[in-house]
Design an enzyme around this catalytic site. Structure first.
Site, PDB file in Angstrom:
ATOM      1  N   VAL A 192      34.063  43.064  34.889  1.00 33.74           N
ATOM      2  CA  VAL A 192      32.642  42.770  34.723  1.00 33.74           C
ATOM      3  C   VAL A 192      32.523  41.466  33.953  1.00 33.74           C
ATOM      4  O   VAL A 192      32.989  41.363  32.817  1.00 33.74           O
ATOM      5  CB  VAL A 192      31.908  43.913  33.999  1.00 33.74           C
ATOM      6  CG1 VAL A 192      30.409  43.646  33.999  1.00 33.74           C
ATOM      7  CG2 VAL A 192      32.208  45.254  34.661  1.00 33.74           C
ATOM      8  N   GLU A 193      31.878  40.476  34.576  1.00 31.98           N
ATOM      9  CA  GLU A 193      31.897  39.123  34.033  1.00 31.98           C
ATOM     10  C   GLU A 193      30.503  38.643  33.634  1.00 31.98           C
ATOM     11  O   GLU A 193      29.553  38.690  34.423  1.00 31.98           O
ATOM     12  CB  GLU A 193      32.505  38.168  35.074  1.00 31.98           C
ATOM     13  CG  GLU A 193      32.695  36.756  34.567  1.00 31.98           C
ATOM     14  CD  GLU A 193      33.616  35.941  35.465  1.00 31.98           C
ATOM     15  OE1 GLU A 193      33.748  34.722  35.218  1.00 31.98           O
ATOM     16  OE2 GLU A 193      34.205  36.515  36.406  1.00 31.98           O
ATOM     17  N   VAL A 194      30.400  38.170  32.407  1.00 36.30           N
ATOM     18  CA  VAL A 194      29.219  37.504  31.845  1.00 36.30           C
ATOM     19  C   VAL A 194      27.940  38.286  32.119  1.00 36.30           C
ATOM     20  O   VAL A 194      27.022  37.828  32.799  1.00 36.30           O
ATOM     21  CB  VAL A 194      29.097  36.044  32.351  1.00 36.30           C
ATOM     22  CG1 VAL A 194      28.053  35.289  31.527  1.00 36.30           C
ATOM     23  CG2 VAL A 194      30.434  35.317  32.247  1.00 36.30           C
TER      24      VAL A 194
END
Length: 315
Positions: A192-194
């Site tokens: 899960v990114e940014v």
């Protein structure tokens, strides 16, 4: 833990547990010892936060394993697996996910084949940026799959560019539903990114997937950062969500200055006649040159210091 304690592919020793390792066999049929398996990582969900990085050189992979990084990700091209195989051999005991580029795959059959190639190369699982259809096909084939949610840089045109995702109710629900769709498709983990830190913390409590956070706060099960960011391998500016623990870029720049100056000093010595010096050469034994000239030219020379000796001052 040293990277050479157990040869790659050898029969796993029965006392591996004494070194904190688990005996296993890869999907590709290789005996191995790993710090974690998928089951161990699933069992640790919600109990602790693990560390993860992506090395870009084998030296970084060796260092990460020796330092005790929990899990590794490496880039993987099914058509050219050599680089990933080298990474696997450099860190043979660390759980390693092979990341398959989005554009390397077009169909479910290709996804399964690429997954098998990765597993035969020593991967413990694969990571992808595919949708649920391809994830399901690979998962049904018995390959552990990690999905990607939130900001997916290669797909960032759909979310407004390289920016945080999930700061509106609509986006927050989209991320949650996307992660649930990956779960239903058979994925075991998701990067899960940014996204907002609080959002990931709540989503992580509501999914069985092991969550790997990159720029998404400490609410995930694994904290992920690229090795080049940890080590400061590039010049500023740095991504907001990273922290530099070393400044290898500055060291590399200093080393480059030294490289250039070393070459300049060498040029100056050669042109000035000071290299090679007496200590860098081998002199001919007394009489050898006279014999050589007699043999090749049919004439001799008076016994005198040879040209090399005259130039260097030796007799």
């Amino acid at each position: 833990m040293k990277s050479d304690e157990h040869p790659f592919g050898a029969l796993a020793p029965r006392d591996a547990h004494k070194r904190g390792l688990h005996r296993t066999m890869t999907l590709g049929g290789e005996y191995a010892t790993r710090n974690y398996t998928v089951k161990h990582l699933q069992d640790l969900k919600g109990k602790t936060v693990l560390t993860e990085t992506m090395p870009f050189t084998t030296r970084e992979a060796v260092a990460a394993e020796e330092a005790g990084i929990d899990t590794l990700k490496v880039r993987f091209d099914p058509a050219n697996p050599a680089d990933a195989i080298a990474m696997r051999k450099a860190a043979p005991h660390t759980f390693m996910t092979f990341c398959i580029g989005l554009t390397k795959i077009a169909t479910a059959d290709e996804a399964v084949r690429a997954g098998y190639i990765a597993m035969e190369a020593g991967a413990d699982g694969i990571m992808c940026q595919w949708g649920p259809k391809l994830i399901r096909a690979v998962s049904d084939a018995g390959i552990p799959v990690e999905a990607h949610a939130g900001l997916v840089p290669r797909l960032s045109t759909w979310t407004g560019g390289l920016r945080a995702v999930g700061k509106t109710m609509e986006e927050a629900m989209w991320i949650f539903e996307q992660i649930k769709s990956f779960e239903e498709a058979g994925a075991w983990a998701v990067e899960v990114e940014v996204v907002p830190a609080q959002l990931l913390a709540e989503i992580s409590r509501r999914t069985r997937l092991v969550t790997s956070s990159i720029g998404a706060g400490s609410g995930g099960d694994i904290q992920f950062m690229f090795a080049e960011d940890i080590l400061g391998c590039h010049a500023p500016p740095y991504p907001r969500h990273t922290k530099q623990y070393r400044d290898l870029y500055k060291m590399e720049q200093a080393m480059q200055v030294e490289r250039v100056q070393g070459f300049r000093d060498y040029i100056a010595d050669v042109k000035g006649g000071t290299f090679p010096g007496p200590q860098h050469i081998v002199n001919a034994p007394e009489g050898l040159i006279n014999q050589f000239l007699s043999a090749v030219d049919g004439r001799g020379v008076e016994s005198r210091p040879n040209d090399v000796n005259r130039r260097t001052g030796e007799t």
